[in-house]
Structures are given as structure tokens and as C-alpha cells.
Motif scaffolding. Structure first.
Motif, PDB file in Angstrom:
ATOM      1  N   SER A 140       0.964  -1.095  -0.067  1.00  0.00           N
ATOM      2  CA  SER A 140      -0.085  -0.029  -0.058  1.00  0.00           C
ATOM      3  C   SER A 140       0.801   1.034  -0.053  1.00  0.00           C
ATOM      4  O   SER A 140       2.017   1.162   0.571  1.00  0.00           O
ATOM      5  CB  SER A 140      -0.899  -0.019   1.202  1.00  0.00           C
ATOM      6  N   GLY A 141       0.397   2.443  -0.375  1.00  0.00           N
ATOM      7  CA  GLY A 141       1.079   3.507  -0.225  1.00  0.00           C
ATOM      8  C   GLY A 141       1.769   4.227  -1.506  1.00  0.00           C
ATOM      9  O   GLY A 141       2.609   3.542  -1.964  1.00  0.00           O
ATOM     10  N   TRP A 144       5.990   5.619   1.732  1.00  0.00           N
ATOM     11  CA  TRP A 144       6.061   4.898   2.912  1.00  0.00           C
ATOM     12  C   TRP A 144       7.373   5.345   3.721  1.00  0.00           C
ATOM     13  O   TRP A 144       8.661   5.223   3.115  1.00  0.00           O
ATOM     14  CB  TRP A 144       6.357   3.237   2.781  1.00  0.00           C
ATOM     15  N   ASN A 176      -4.197  -2.606   9.384  1.00  0.00           N
ATOM     16  CA  ASN A 176      -3.645  -1.884   7.912  1.00  0.00           C
ATOM     17  C   ASN A 176      -4.717  -0.964   7.427  1.00  0.00           C
ATOM     18  O   ASN A 176      -5.934  -1.383   7.312  1.00  0.00           O
ATOM     19  CB  ASN A 176      -3.459  -3.048   6.872  1.00  0.00           C
ATOM     20  N   ASP A 177      -4.281   0.366   7.517  1.00  0.00           N
ATOM     21  CA  ASP A 177      -5.234   1.278   7.004  1.00  0.00           C
ATOM     22  C   ASP A 177      -5.307   1.563   5.516  1.00  0.00           C
ATOM     23  O   ASP A 177      -6.047   2.239   4.803  1.00  0.00           O
ATOM     24  CB  ASP A 177      -4.614   2.678   7.485  1.00  0.00           C
ATOM     25  N   PRO A 179      -3.063   3.287   3.357  1.00  0.00           N
ATOM     26  CA  PRO A 179      -3.311   4.761   3.287  1.00  0.00           C
ATOM     27  C   PRO A 179      -2.545   5.304   2.028  1.00  0.00           C
ATOM     28  O   PRO A 179      -1.835   4.488   1.651  1.00  0.00           O
ATOM     29  CB  PRO A 179      -2.572   5.470   4.293  1.00  0.00           C
ATOM     30  N   THR A 182       1.968   6.081   4.027  1.00  0.00           N
ATOM     31  CA  THR A 182       2.173   5.347   5.011  1.00  0.00           C
ATOM     32  C   THR A 182       3.154   5.865   6.047  1.00  0.00           C
ATOM     33  O   THR A 182       4.186   6.058   5.613  1.00  0.00           O
ATOM     34  CB  THR A 182       2.573   4.044   4.274  1.00  0.00           C
ATOM     35  N   ARG A 215      -1.284   3.995   9.039  1.00  0.00           N
ATOM     36  CA  ARG A 215      -0.116   3.252   9.345  1.00  0.00           C
ATOM     37  C   ARG A 215      -0.203   1.978   8.583  1.00  0.00           C
ATOM     38  O   ARG A 215      -1.158   1.541   7.459  1.00  0.00           O
ATOM     39  CB  ARG A 215      -0.274   2.742  10.833  1.00  0.00           C
ATOM     40  N   ASN A 216       1.013   1.046   8.396  1.00  0.00           N
ATOM     41  CA  ASN A 216       1.138  -0.202   7.927  1.00  0.00           C
ATOM     42  C   ASN A 216       1.407  -1.256   8.953  1.00  0.00           C
ATOM     43  O   ASN A 216       2.018  -1.240  10.013  1.00  0.00           O
ATOM     44  CB  ASN A 216       2.291  -0.001   6.876  1.00  0.00           C
ATOM     45  N   TYR A 221       0.593   4.366  15.542  1.00  0.00           N
ATOM     46  CA  TYR A 221       0.293   5.654  15.069  1.00  0.00           C
ATOM     47  C   TYR A 221       1.405   6.916  15.441  1.00  0.00           C
ATOM     48  O   TYR A 221       1.496   6.988  16.546  1.00  0.00           O
ATOM     49  CB  TYR A 221      -1.111   6.214  15.266  1.00  0.00           C
TER      50      TYR A 221
END
Length: 230
Positions: A140-141, A144, A176-177, A179, A182, A215-216, A221
């Protein structure tokens, strides 16, 4: 100035393209007015799978990307631009530039990791991040910022930026968000400031809108975040 890898964005025609088009080793570097496209970081080592457009080596202390285009680059792992384990404090500025249609397993624009006792100051201003792709069910992201290599400090600012139509095929799971940006506070301090910026139609594997910042995995956070969007 234009630096080209090939003419098409697919694995067949890009099979013999360069893993890393630009490698920066000098302490203080400005890239202004470049188009870097069609790199294919699909080699057998991590260094050959990351930093397809620009690899910042650990000796870099100050890097500026201005008035440039980073597009159609493939990263088997991460980071069309990467900065991993710099040997000193490092400052990175992206300004008045475009990241578009880059592919990675995670962090398709910038992949960074800061080590014990060091500081990363990152600023993105007047930037467009458009239609970048994460093709990995565990990734994701667009960014990062890692800080899992010892107590360090990351200061990240995003000002007057636009993030639009970035996609990933990962779906939400515990911790896992997914986002766009990240962050995860594990062994140091991360301070993130997002102001006057647009996040539009950035989606996960279910086609749902993802958060701008998160966050990952099970990272904590960050304690210092400021998010003021348009």
C-alpha cells in the motif's frame, strides 16, 4: 531533458530496460526539468527491484527534484525514488513535478528508511501524484516512511499537493489502513504535516476510498500529525 527507457509500459517491451535510470551519490544534487520514464526494476536483488527512476545512495545529504516528470516506471518492490539508510541527515524536496502511472508492490513514489540517530526532512510542494498503481495484495501507499532501524526522526510535509486516482489491489485487514501516505512509528519519531492538499478517488482492492494518512501493519500511529486538506 528527457531520459527514456523504452516506448511502452508493459513487461514484454520493457524486459531489457534499465533497472535504475539515475543513481545519485553526490552530497547535494538538483534535478530540474527532467522526464524519467519506463525504467524496469525487476532484477534479482533488492537494489535492482527498487528506485527504478532515481536511487539516492546513502551518501546523499540534500536532494531536490523540480519541474520534472516521473512516469511509467516499474518497481518489483518499491520506490520510483528511494532513499534507504542514509549515512547522514538527509533533506529531500519534491516540487512542481508529476508522478504518474508508476507501478510497484508498495510505495510507488518514494520509499524511504532512516536509521538510528539520523534525521530525514522531506517536503513535497505543488506536486501531482496521479494514477500510480500498487499491484501486491500486501502492499500500500504512494509513500512509505519507515523508521524501524533504530531511534530516528522523520519530518514530512505535504503542501499544495494533489493525489488523484491512485489504486491498489490490497483489501482492508486488521492493523492496515491502506493509506496514500504510509507512516508507522516503531523506533523513533515521525512528524507529518499535510496542508492545503487534495486527495481524490484513491482506492483499494475493493474500489473503496482509502485514507490520506495511516499506518502499515501493526506499527504505532505517529504522535505528531497535522492534516489540513482543501
Amino acid at each position: 531533458m528527457m531520459i527514456l527507457g523504452a516506448l511502452a509500459f508493459n513487461n514484454t517491451t520493457m524486459a531489457e530496460n534499465t533497472y535504475n535510470i539515475v543513481k545519485v551519490s553526490a552530497e547535494d544534487v538538483l534535478l530540474d526539468g527532467f522526464t524519467i520514464t519506463n525504467a524496469n526494476a525487476n532484477g534479482s536483488t533488492q537494489n535492482e527491484q527498487e528506485g527504478s527512476a532515481i536511487t539516492l545512495l546513502p551518501t546523499v545529504k540534500n536532494f531536490v527534484l523540480n519541474n520534472s516528470i516521473i512516469s511509467n516506471n516499474i518497481n518489483k518492490r518499491a520506490g520510483s525514488i528511494k532513499s534507504i539508510d542514509p549515512s547522514a541527515n538527509v533533506s529531500i524536496l519534491f516540487s512542481n513535478s508529476i508522478f504518474k502511472n508508476n507501478l510497484a508492490a508498495f510505495a510507488n513514489a518514494l520509499y524511504s528508511r532512516t536509521i538510528y540517530g539520523k534525521i530525514l526532512n522531506f517536503t513535497s510542494v505543488n506536486m501531482l501524484y496521479d494514477s500510480n498503481i500498487i499491484d501486491n495484495v500486501n502492499g500500500s501507499g504512494v509513500f512509505w516512511f519507515r523508521n524501524d532501524q533504530g531511534a530516528c526522526t522523520v519530518n514530512a510535509k505535504f503542501i499544495n499537493d494533489t493525489f488523484v486516482n491512485n489504486t491498489g489491489n490490497r483489501v482492508p485487514s486488521a492493523g492496515n489502513d491502506l493509506p496514500v501516505i504510509t507512516v508507522g512509528q516503531t523506533k523513533g519519531v515521525i512528524k507529518t504535516d499535510i496542508s492545503n492538499s487534495i486527495f481524490w478517488n484513491n482506492t483499494d482492492g475493493n474500489g473503496n476510498i482509502v485514507p490520506a494518512l495511516g499506518r502499515n501493519g501493526n506499527d504505532a500511529y505517529p504522535r505528531y500529525n497535522k492534516y489540513v486538506s482543501k
